[in-house]
Design a protein around this motif. Sequence first.
Motif, PDB file in Angstrom:
ATOM      1  N   ALA A   1       0.806  -1.225   0.000  1.00 31.70           N
ATOM      2  CA  ALA A   1       0.000   0.000   0.000  1.00 31.70           C
ATOM      3  C   ALA A   1       0.841   1.277   0.000  1.00 31.70           C
ATOM      4  CB  ALA A   1      -0.942   0.004   1.209  1.00 31.70           C
ATOM      5  N   ARG A   2       2.021   1.239   0.577  1.00 33.78           N
ATOM      6  CA  ARG A   2       2.862   2.442   0.663  1.00 33.78           C
ATOM      7  C   ARG A   2       4.083   2.365  -0.256  1.00 33.78           C
ATOM      8  NH1 ARG A   2       3.481   4.842   6.460  1.00 33.78           N
ATOM      9  NH2 ARG A   2       3.597   6.697   5.151  1.00 33.78           N
ATOM     10  N   SER A   3       4.023   1.503  -1.254  1.00 38.30           N
ATOM     11  CA  SER A   3       5.196   1.292  -2.106  1.00 38.30           C
ATOM     12  C   SER A   3       5.608   2.553  -2.870  1.00 38.30           C
ATOM     13  CB  SER A   3       4.980   0.136  -3.073  1.00 38.30           C
ATOM     14  OG  SER A   3       3.959   0.425  -3.990  1.00 38.30           O
ATOM     15  N   GLU A   4       4.652   3.390  -3.293  1.00 35.04           N
ATOM     16  CA  GLU A   4       5.021   4.608  -4.007  1.00 35.04           C
ATOM     17  C   GLU A   4       5.807   5.549  -3.094  1.00 35.04           C
ATOM     18  OE1 GLU A   4       1.981   6.572  -6.273  1.00 35.04           O
ATOM     19  OE2 GLU A   4       1.220   4.667  -7.040  1.00 35.04           O
ATOM     20  N   GLU A   5       5.357   5.724  -1.846  1.00 38.00           N
ATOM     21  CA  GLU A   5       6.060   6.577  -0.891  1.00 38.00           C
ATOM     22  C   GLU A   5       7.448   6.013  -0.586  1.00 38.00           C
ATOM     23  OE1 GLU A   5       3.339   8.145   2.518  1.00 38.00           O
ATOM     24  OE2 GLU A   5       2.586   6.171   1.863  1.00 38.00           O
ATOM     25  N   TYR A   6       7.497   4.700  -0.391  1.00 46.61           N
ATOM     26  CA  TYR A   6       8.759   4.044  -0.060  1.00 46.61           C
ATOM     27  C   TYR A   6       9.744   4.167  -1.217  1.00 46.61           C
ATOM     28  CZ  TYR A   6      11.833   0.576   2.057  1.00 46.61           C
ATOM     29  OH  TYR A   6      12.901  -0.067   2.635  1.00 46.61           O
ATOM     30  N   THR A   7       9.254   3.939  -2.428  1.00 49.87           N
ATOM     31  CA  THR A   7      10.092   4.044  -3.620  1.00 49.87           C
ATOM     32  C   THR A   7      10.618   5.459  -3.785  1.00 49.87           C
ATOM     33  OG1 THR A   7       8.959   2.211  -4.703  1.00 49.87           O
ATOM     34  CG2 THR A   7      10.123   3.765  -6.145  1.00 49.87           C
ATOM     35  N   ALA A   8       9.769   6.460  -3.604  1.00 45.72           N
ATOM     36  CA  ALA A   8      10.189   7.854  -3.736  1.00 45.72           C
ATOM     37  C   ALA A   8      11.254   8.193  -2.689  1.00 45.72           C
ATOM     38  CB  ALA A   8       8.988   8.790  -3.606  1.00 45.72           C
ATOM     39  N   ALA A   9      11.047   7.727  -1.463  1.00 45.98           N
ATOM     40  CA  ALA A   9      12.014   7.996  -0.398  1.00 45.98           C
ATOM     41  C   ALA A   9      13.359   7.372  -0.732  1.00 45.98           C
ATOM     42  CB  ALA A   9      11.492   7.469   0.939  1.00 45.98           C
ATOM     43  N   ARG A  10      13.354   6.099  -1.113  1.00 45.31           N
ATOM     44  CA  ARG A  10      14.609   5.428  -1.392  1.00 45.31           C
ATOM     45  C   ARG A  10      15.304   6.030  -2.612  1.00 45.31           C
ATOM     46  NH1 ARG A  10      13.934   5.021   2.904  1.00 45.31           N
ATOM     47  NH2 ARG A  10      13.843   3.225   4.262  1.00 45.31           N
ATOM     48  N   ALA A  11      14.544   6.461  -3.615  1.00 46.90           N
ATOM     49  CA  ALA A  11      15.147   7.114  -4.787  1.00 46.90           C
ATOM     50  C   ALA A  11      15.825   8.418  -4.373  1.00 46.90           C
ATOM     51  CB  ALA A  11      14.077   7.369  -5.847  1.00 46.90           C
ATOM     52  N   ARG A  12      15.183   9.217  -3.511  1.00 48.18           N
ATOM     53  CA  ARG A  12      15.780  10.466  -3.020  1.00 48.18           C
ATOM     54  C   ARG A  12      17.086  10.198  -2.288  1.00 48.18           C
ATOM     55  NH1 ARG A  12      10.614  11.416  -1.096  1.00 48.18           N
ATOM     56  NH2 ARG A  12      11.237  10.961   1.038  1.00 48.18           N
ATOM     57  N   GLN A  13      17.164   9.044  -1.638  1.00 44.62           N
ATOM     58  CA  GLN A  13      18.308   8.714  -0.791  1.00 44.62           C
ATOM     59  C   GLN A  13      19.386   7.920  -1.519  1.00 44.62           C
ATOM     60  OE1 GLN A  13      15.648   6.854   1.849  1.00 44.62           O
ATOM     61  NE2 GLN A  13      14.994   8.784   2.756  1.00 44.62           N
TER      62      GLN A  13
END
Length: 121
Positions: A28-40
């Motif tokens: 359910a939160r994969s988009e948020e998680y993906t965006a966070a990890r991409a930023r990092q």
Amino acid sequence: MPMIVMAQPIPPEKYEKWREAISSFGGARSEEYTAARARQGVVRQGVFVHHTAGGPMEIMVMEADDPARTLGLIATSQEPFDVEFREFLMDVFGLDLSRPPVAPLPEKILDWTAPARVPGP
């Protein structure tokens, strides 16, 4: 690609909360998680649970251009997801990323890669 592996015991009373959160990062939160990890700067990450005689243990594997920098970004980001993620780490593990680590990052002892395979006949 540089890699870091970290292990943390999961308090048994926090196991279900931990499992639900980790599952949500791939669901359910994969988009948020993906965006966070991409930023990092994270390229790949895996989270495992190892059930031991002492209780469950989280094993996290992360590939990033600069794992130490990535951990610093996770520790200081003011993005809502990252702030919530730090609160999750504090609640489940008592891990406060805003403080310097009490021990050095894990030491890599072996990093083996299979040689290129030649296709068979």
